[in-house]
Design an enzyme around this catalytic site. Sequence first.
Site, mmCIF file in Angstrom:
data_model
loop_
_atom_site.group_PDB
_atom_site.id
_atom_site.type_symbol
_atom_site.label_atom_id
_atom_site.label_comp_id
_atom_site.label_asym_id
_atom_site.label_seq_id
_atom_site.Cartn_x
_atom_site.Cartn_y
_atom_site.Cartn_z
ATOM 1 N N LYS A 186 -2.655 -3.130 -3.788
ATOM 2 C CA LYS A 186 -3.562 -3.123 -2.632
ATOM 3 C C LYS A 186 -4.936 -3.643 -3.046
ATOM 4 O O LYS A 186 -5.429 -3.326 -4.122
ATOM 5 C CB LYS A 186 -3.653 -1.688 -2.110
ATOM 6 C CG LYS A 186 -4.388 -1.515 -0.794
ATOM 7 C CD LYS A 186 -4.360 -0.040 -0.370
ATOM 8 C CE LYS A 186 -4.976 0.185 1.000
ATOM 9 N NZ LYS A 186 -4.894 1.605 1.413
ATOM 10 N N SER A 239 -3.148 2.116 6.185
ATOM 11 C CA SER A 239 -3.878 0.922 5.851
ATOM 12 C C SER A 239 -3.226 0.060 4.759
ATOM 13 O O SER A 239 -3.595 -1.091 4.606
ATOM 14 C CB SER A 239 -5.277 1.310 5.377
ATOM 15 O OG SER A 239 -5.206 2.021 4.152
ATOM 16 N N SER A 278 -2.049 6.541 4.723
ATOM 17 C CA SER A 278 -2.082 5.087 4.527
ATOM 18 C C SER A 278 -1.030 4.516 3.580
ATOM 19 O O SER A 278 -0.888 3.300 3.494
ATOM 20 C CB SER A 278 -3.466 4.651 4.034
ATOM 21 O OG SER A 278 -4.376 4.595 5.103
#
Lengths: 489, 97
Positions: free
Chosen positions: A74, A149, A173
């Site tokens: 990420k 996310s 997330s």
Amino acid sequence: MSDEIVELTASQAAAAVHAGELDPGELFETYRARAAADTLNAYLWVSDRTPAGPPAGEPAATSSPLGGVPLAVKDLFCTEGVPSQAGSRILEGYRPPYSATVVRRLAQAGAPLLGKTNQDEFAMGSSNENSGFGPVRNPWDETRVPGGSSGGSAAAVAAGLAPWAIGTDTGGSVRQPAALCGIVGLKPTYGACSRFGMIAFASSLDQAGPLTRDVTDAALLLRHMVGRDPRDSTSLEFPEPIELPTREDLRGIRLGVPDELVGEGGGVQDGVRRSFEQTLELARGLGATVEPCRLPHAPHALSAYYLIAPAEASANLARFDGVRYGLRVDSGADLVSMYSRTRAAGFGPEVKRRIMLGTYALSSGYYDAYYGTALRVRTKIAEDFRTAFQSFDFVVTPTSPWTAFELGAKLEDPLAMYLNDFCTVPMPLAGIPAISIPSGLSEGLPVGFQLAGPAFSENRLLAAAYALERAIGFDSSPARRRDPGGSTP
Amino acid sequence: MLERAQVDHVARLARLELSDAEAERMAVELSKVLDHIEKIRELDLEGVPPTSHVVDVVNALRADEPTSSLPREVALRSAPEPVAGGFGVPSPGAGGE
């Protein structure tokens, strides 16, 4: 050969490398080519070459524990010399001088960096539409969101653009995008993984976690993520090694179903509820007992979360001020105007909303009424779980009340977007681990099943999830069969 | 309901310049979120301690030993305005606080 490589799970690929049946360079190049041809906007940066060898002083891929199986990371994890922007224009092009501890540990264990994945800006969002670099598309249906996310990590793993990935979970997330993309996502116990080098959102909640094709991959990756780090004083030595799961039944396991989250108040979609109930049936078939349990304060978790997380974010994001890194908007102004204009230009609408909400909740005259109350609710939520775990091994819920929704469907209504997190926010507030596994499809879209356990119960959680995963027999291959250069078949 | 004046005040505290349209929209959106959040103020939380940390840890201190840190030129590499080995900023000016 390339298609056969992509059909291997990460653990299978590592085993093939160890057995000398798969060349780690070919493995990396296969995924590098797929990631570079990404049409989902899952990646913000892809490595342009196969690593020449392992990091200095580390064993060759053939003898490293993770076998040279490449890792998608990420964007908000700092990676030395590689763009690390947290999905934000305020950090566009930022290349940090050091790497996050988790990334470094995984590279040392034999998982080299494949690319950086798209995300909601500063991890604030549940659809990936809040990225400063455009939304990610869901490989099961490209008109829909991948969740967020960690949506880029989830979409990349689901589409076979990465063998495995890491993300971060603050209010869901990792778990929610894993659910919406039909993969496995685990949020570890708070403190299990070092947060050093993760661009902070809400420091008392943020945890790194694996996003993987199956439960075994999640266990293998987690094994090399956990551990105390002198650079994060909230990190802890994990009390036992993370085991690869082998359990095939759930005999003696007591599952609690909290009516507060799963009942009418949660607004769970019919198809999601059907899949959830089918999974409970399978669990009974494996020997588990399934009973209602109580989490009386869980319906208030979302409110507590949307005070605590923005409050912490408003402080954490104060560092983006145009002085030490990232964007600066100057125009001959004085210092305070430079701060305010830089932040106005660099942050997107959702980040501004959360900074405003958090600053308001912490401001003089409102602090105790909002932030103080939220911290007391947090205490009650943790107590609720402790009480539930006296009678149950795990609390189970659907991961998300809904399957993947259409791009734009909730973008204009922040509150509706926040309700995505209804079933996933209580666990980080209590600091406990939870895993989402795919439980089936509803109208062609993946549904996630969530199990939450007491702090440091990761091994038992993975074992139970593994037994269920085998019984469910979810077929994740349709999302990988799309042509990476074209549309869904 | 959040008043426009409160929005402007909070935006100043947050060092965030908002356009008129943004501030108006923020008042409406934040009010809606706060209306939902308000419900927790109805709970009886008398005597409940606030959570300070979710995992029981006592004194997470490390040994006080100096170690190497980032070289100055590396730390300054990403700065918008490196000046004489430091971070350059505009003058606080007459409008500074």
